[in-house]
Design an enzyme around this catalytic site. Structure first.
Site, PDB file in Angstrom:
ATOM      1  N   ARG A  45       0.821  -1.216   0.000  1.00 42.37           N
ATOM      2  CA  ARG A  45       0.000   0.000   0.000  1.00 42.37           C
ATOM      3  C   ARG A  45       0.854   1.265   0.000  1.00 42.37           C
ATOM      4  O   ARG A  45       0.598   2.210  -0.743  1.00 42.37           O
ATOM      5  CB  ARG A  45      -0.921   0.004   1.227  1.00 42.37           C
ATOM      6  CG  ARG A  45      -2.091  -0.939   1.071  1.00 42.37           C
ATOM      7  CD  ARG A  45      -2.816  -1.155   2.390  1.00 42.37           C
ATOM      8  NE  ARG A  45      -4.070  -1.870   2.189  1.00 42.37           N
ATOM      9  CZ  ARG A  45      -4.160  -3.156   1.862  1.00 42.37           C
ATOM     10  NH1 ARG A  45      -3.071  -3.874   1.717  1.00 42.37           N
ATOM     11  NH2 ARG A  45      -5.340  -3.714   1.691  1.00 42.37           N
ATOM     12  N   ARG A  90      -6.279 -16.905 -10.693  1.00 33.46           N
ATOM     13  CA  ARG A  90      -7.120 -16.244  -9.679  1.00 33.46           C
ATOM     14  C   ARG A  90      -8.113 -15.298 -10.371  1.00 33.46           C
ATOM     15  O   ARG A  90      -7.810 -14.709 -11.407  1.00 33.46           O
ATOM     16  CB  ARG A  90      -6.233 -15.524  -8.650  1.00 33.46           C
ATOM     17  CG  ARG A  90      -5.454 -16.548  -7.821  1.00 33.46           C
ATOM     18  CD  ARG A  90      -4.445 -15.911  -6.899  1.00 33.46           C
ATOM     19  NE  ARG A  90      -5.048 -15.195  -5.798  1.00 33.46           N
ATOM     20  CZ  ARG A  90      -4.347 -14.537  -4.886  1.00 33.46           C
ATOM     21  NH1 ARG A  90      -3.017 -14.515  -4.948  1.00 33.46           N
ATOM     22  NH2 ARG A  90      -4.953 -13.916  -3.909  1.00 33.46           N
ATOM     23  N   SER A  94     -13.022 -11.272  -2.792  1.00 34.38           N
ATOM     24  CA  SER A  94     -11.780 -10.629  -2.347  1.00 34.38           C
ATOM     25  C   SER A  94     -12.068  -9.175  -2.030  1.00 34.38           C
ATOM     26  O   SER A  94     -12.865  -8.532  -2.717  1.00 34.38           O
ATOM     27  CB  SER A  94     -10.725 -10.704  -3.457  1.00 34.38           C
ATOM     28  OG  SER A  94      -9.589  -9.951  -3.100  1.00 34.38           O
ATOM     29  N   ASP A 113      -5.105 -14.648   6.525  1.00 32.64           N
ATOM     30  CA  ASP A 113      -3.736 -15.061   6.185  1.00 32.64           C
ATOM     31  C   ASP A 113      -3.038 -15.803   7.329  1.00 32.64           C
ATOM     32  O   ASP A 113      -1.870 -16.190   7.197  1.00 32.64           O
ATOM     33  CB  ASP A 113      -2.904 -13.844   5.754  1.00 32.64           C
ATOM     34  CG  ASP A 113      -3.296 -13.353   4.364  1.00 32.64           C
ATOM     35  OD1 ASP A 113      -4.039 -14.065   3.660  1.00 32.64           O
ATOM     36  OD2 ASP A 113      -2.866 -12.250   3.978  1.00 32.64           O
ATOM     37  N   LYS A 137      -6.767 -18.267  -3.285  1.00 32.88           N
ATOM     38  CA  LYS A 137      -5.454 -17.648  -3.032  1.00 32.88           C
ATOM     39  C   LYS A 137      -4.384 -18.352  -3.868  1.00 32.88           C
ATOM     40  O   LYS A 137      -4.690 -18.875  -4.923  1.00 32.88           O
ATOM     41  CB  LYS A 137      -5.152 -17.706  -1.548  1.00 32.88           C
ATOM     42  CG  LYS A 137      -6.289 -17.210  -0.668  1.00 32.88           C
ATOM     43  CD  LYS A 137      -6.176 -15.765  -0.329  1.00 32.88           C
ATOM     44  CE  LYS A 137      -7.348 -15.340   0.547  1.00 32.88           C
ATOM     45  NZ  LYS A 137      -7.297 -13.951   0.911  1.00 32.88           N
ATOM     46  N   ARG A 195       2.206 -19.552   2.465  1.00 33.07           N
ATOM     47  CA  ARG A 195       1.552 -19.843   3.758  1.00 33.07           C
ATOM     48  C   ARG A 195       1.397 -21.351   3.978  1.00 33.07           C
ATOM     49  O   ARG A 195       1.407 -21.822   5.104  1.00 33.07           O
ATOM     50  CB  ARG A 195       0.226 -19.091   3.866  1.00 33.07           C
ATOM     51  CG  ARG A 195       0.420 -17.589   3.637  1.00 33.07           C
ATOM     52  CD  ARG A 195      -0.454 -16.699   4.422  1.00 33.07           C
ATOM     53  NE  ARG A 195      -0.274 -15.317   3.978  1.00 33.07           N
ATOM     54  CZ  ARG A 195       0.651 -14.469   4.441  1.00 33.07           C
ATOM     55  NH1 ARG A 195       1.488 -14.844   5.377  1.00 33.07           N
ATOM     56  NH2 ARG A 195       0.766 -13.233   3.960  1.00 33.07           N
TER      57      ARG A 195
HETATM   58  O1  LIG Z   1      -5.415  -6.206   0.600  1.00 34.46           O
HETATM   59  C1  LIG Z   1      -4.470  -6.950   0.858  1.00 34.46           C
HETATM   60  O2  LIG Z   1      -3.285  -6.551   0.919  1.00 34.46           O
HETATM   61  C2  LIG Z   1      -4.756  -8.381   1.114  1.00 34.46           C
HETATM   62  C3  LIG Z   1      -6.058  -8.812   1.271  1.00 34.46           C
HETATM   63  C4  LIG Z   1      -6.412 -10.219   1.574  1.00 34.46           C
HETATM   64  O3  LIG Z   1      -6.950 -10.825   0.420  1.00 34.46           O
HETATM   65  P1  LIG Z   1      -8.531 -10.988   0.145  1.00 34.46           P
HETATM   66  O4  LIG Z   1      -9.162  -9.664   0.247  1.00 34.46           O
HETATM   67  O5  LIG Z   1      -8.567 -11.537  -1.238  1.00 34.46           O
HETATM   68  O6  LIG Z   1      -9.041 -11.937   1.190  1.00 34.46           O
HETATM   69  C5  LIG Z   1      -5.184 -11.003   2.027  1.00 34.46           C
HETATM   70  O7  LIG Z   1      -5.472 -12.388   2.014  1.00 34.46           O
HETATM   71  C6  LIG Z   1      -3.983 -10.731   1.164  1.00 34.46           C
HETATM   72  O8  LIG Z   1      -2.872 -11.459   1.595  1.00 34.46           O
HETATM   73  C7  LIG Z   1      -3.610  -9.283   1.203  1.00 34.46           C
HETATM   74  C1  LIG Z   2      -3.148 -14.325  -0.396  1.00 32.20           C
HETATM   75  C2  LIG Z   2      -2.041 -13.643  -0.155  1.00 32.20           C
HETATM   76  O1  LIG Z   2      -1.555 -12.653  -0.915  1.00 32.20           O
HETATM   77  P1  LIG Z   2      -2.069 -11.996  -2.267  1.00 32.20           P
HETATM   78  O2  LIG Z   2      -3.564 -12.107  -2.325  1.00 32.20           O
HETATM   79  O3  LIG Z   2      -1.616 -10.582  -2.197  1.00 32.20           O
HETATM   80  O4  LIG Z   2      -1.410 -12.753  -3.371  1.00 32.20           O
HETATM   81  C3  LIG Z   2      -1.246 -13.902   1.072  1.00 32.20           C
HETATM   82  O5  LIG Z   2      -0.328 -13.120   1.345  1.00 32.20           O
HETATM   83  O6  LIG Z   2      -1.472 -14.894   1.777  1.00 32.20           O
END
Ligand SMILES: O=C(O)C1=C[C@@H](OP(=O)(O)O)[C@@H](O)[C@H](O)C1
Ligand SMILES: C=C(OP(=O)(O)O)C(=O)O
Length: 449
Positions: A43, A137, A180, A325, A352, A399
């Site tokens: 971010r 994805r 998501s 996560d 994921k 993970r």
């Molecule tokens: O906004 C982010 O940085 C993230 C949001 C989450 O994903 P989802 O919103 O798809 O659950 C998380 O699992 C990912 O590792 C990072």
């Molecule tokens: C799902 C993950 O990351 P991203 O969605 O950013 O690939 C994660 O960090 O577990």
């Protein structure tokens, strides 16, 4: 944070690809500083590039996802200088370069945030060198929202490769947050730079509220005005704003740290983990409370969490969406607890880096651990003894690699995890950190997949 080369090796000092043999450990003992947050690094780097000035991102993550973000921002015209663990970004404001081809690697958040912001360009193409992971994805919900705003969108059935061409003006737009939260975050980064801003309506059962709040927090740190309803179903971002900041500091990473805390809870010894802010918006902060509920001896002093291992653990039933996560690494604790733990409301784990419900169940079963699944949940039954002595697939998922490593440490015989280098997506020093606590690993030439 640059791409590794013989002159700039990986920060872990290991080869490009490797499998790992995890040796059983009786105890973990020592103190670590939590690595920088993945979510805040992505971010802050992006928001810095959306300024028209220079921003120092202090203590940025050195992971593959961070490198992917930097690579893409450079291709859009940002100046990127890495100074030690800081990244100094000279931004392109509302004008990323048109005509670029961006490769976000295997980073979902990076890909989605940039796909949103690409509506500022007259054409940006997204490709990935992870066709079997990020390439599969879903991106359709974000693409639909961008198309409704007037962007020209080309994709292969809502998946990468994707081309986005703006410009768009803004206004009201609905976006599904059911699969998501990253789609809505993407539009939130875009909105302030549009002439009319965005009146975002998040549809469906909103998932991953915590990262949405991290996006709002980041926008606020860069001087962006936004208003959100308590349930986050409506987020209003006025247009024609400017991102502004001079310096931001990345906090410690809760998802990766949850792995260390879980490891410490299932072995003897005592582990201290610093750099974990008490008041932090990362949902995986909840790992502390979950481990405590399971019976772990875990306590906080300032920004340091300490776990004294060896307490018997008991199963829990929890809604896992708030700490998505950390669900896998907490499943290691579940595998060592008495009873059946269930993580509910975790359907998005299927979308994921791998299918984190079915693939996790399968790897647990290979270790002789009883696990079951529904569309929306994962259950794990604890066992007092994990035999080990097997080869497990890391599924190219950092993970999953963390979870299997923890179980290997707890097993009677060593386990091998294939494709262990994928740990670098978010936690390049994971094995080094565990070594510092007393764990032993052997790094093996990666078996052909
Ligand atoms: O906004 C982010 O940085 C993230 C949001 C989450 O994903 P989802 O919103 O798809 O659950 C998380 O699992 C990912 O590792 C990072
Ligand atoms: C799902 C993950 O990351 P991203 O969605 O950013 O690939 C994660 O960090 O577990």
């Amino acid at each position: 944070m640059t791409a590794p080369s013989p002159l700039h090796p990986h920060p872990d000092g290991m080869p490009d690809t490797f499998d790992v043999r995890v040796h059983p450990a009786r105890e973990l003992r020592g103190a670590l500083r939590a690595q920088p947050s993945k979510n805040y690094t992505t971010r802050y780097l992006l928001a810095a590039a959306l300024t028209e000035g220079e921003v120092r991102v202090v203590g940025a993550a050195q992971s593959e996802d961070a490198a992917a973000m930097l690579r893409c921002l450079k291709a859009w015209g940002a100046d990127v200088v890495v100074q030690g663990s800081d990244a100094v970004i000279g931004g392109f404001g509302a004008h990323p370069r048109s005509g670029a081809t961006l490769n976000p690697g295997n980073a979902g958040a990076v890909a989605r945030f940039l796909i949103g912001v690409a509506a500022l360009t007259e054409g940006t193409t997204f490709v990935t060198d992870y066709p079997e992971s990020l390439g599969k994805r879903p991106q359709g919900d974000l693409l639909d929202a961008l198309a409704r705003l007037g962007a020209a969108v080309e994709s292969r059935d809502g998946q990468l490769p994707i081309k986005i061409s703006g410009p768009v003006c803004g206004g009201r737009v609905d976006v599904s947050a059911e699969r998501s939260s990253q789609y809505a975050s993407a539009l939130m980064f875009l909105a302030p730079l549009l002439p009319e801003g965005l009146d975002l309506h998040l549809s469906g059962a909103i998932k991953s509220h915590a990262p949405l709040r991290q996006t709002l927090d980041t926008l606020a740190a860069f001087g962006i005005q936004a208003e959100a309803s308590d349930d986050l179903s409506r987020i209003t971002l006025p247009g024609s704003q400017q991102y502004r900041a001079t310096q931001v500091t990345v906090p410690g990473d809760y998802p990766g740290s949850a792995a260390i805390l879980s490891a410490a809870a299932i072995l003897l010894g005592e582990v201290q983990l610093s750099n974990l802010l008490e008041h932090d918006l990362q949902g995986e902060r909840e790992a502390e409370a979950v481990l405590r509920q399971m019976g772990a001896d875990i306590w906080r002093s300032g920004d340091t969490l300490t776990v004294r291992g060896g307490r018997p653990l008991r199963a829990v039933t929890r809604d896992g969406d708030g700490f998505t996560d950390a669900v896998q690494v907490l499943s290691a604790a579940a595998a060592c607890a008495e009873g059946q733990t269930t993580w509910e409301n975790v359907y998005t784990l299927r979308l994921k880096e791998c299918d984190r419900i079915s693939d996790t169940r399968r790897e647990l079963e290979r270790l002789g651990i009883v696990a079951s699944e529904t569309e929306n949940s994962l259950s794990v039954t604890g066992t007092p003894r994990i035999e080990g002595g097997v080869t497990l697939s890391g599924h190219g998922d950092h993970r999953m690699i963390m979870l299997l490593t923890l179980l290997g440490l707890r097993a009677e015989q060593p386990v091998v995890i294939t494709g262990a280098h994928h740990i670098r997506k978010s936690y390049p020093l994971f094995f080094r950190h565990l070594e510092a606590l007393g764990a032993t690993f052997e790094y093996l030439a990666a078996a052909p997949q």
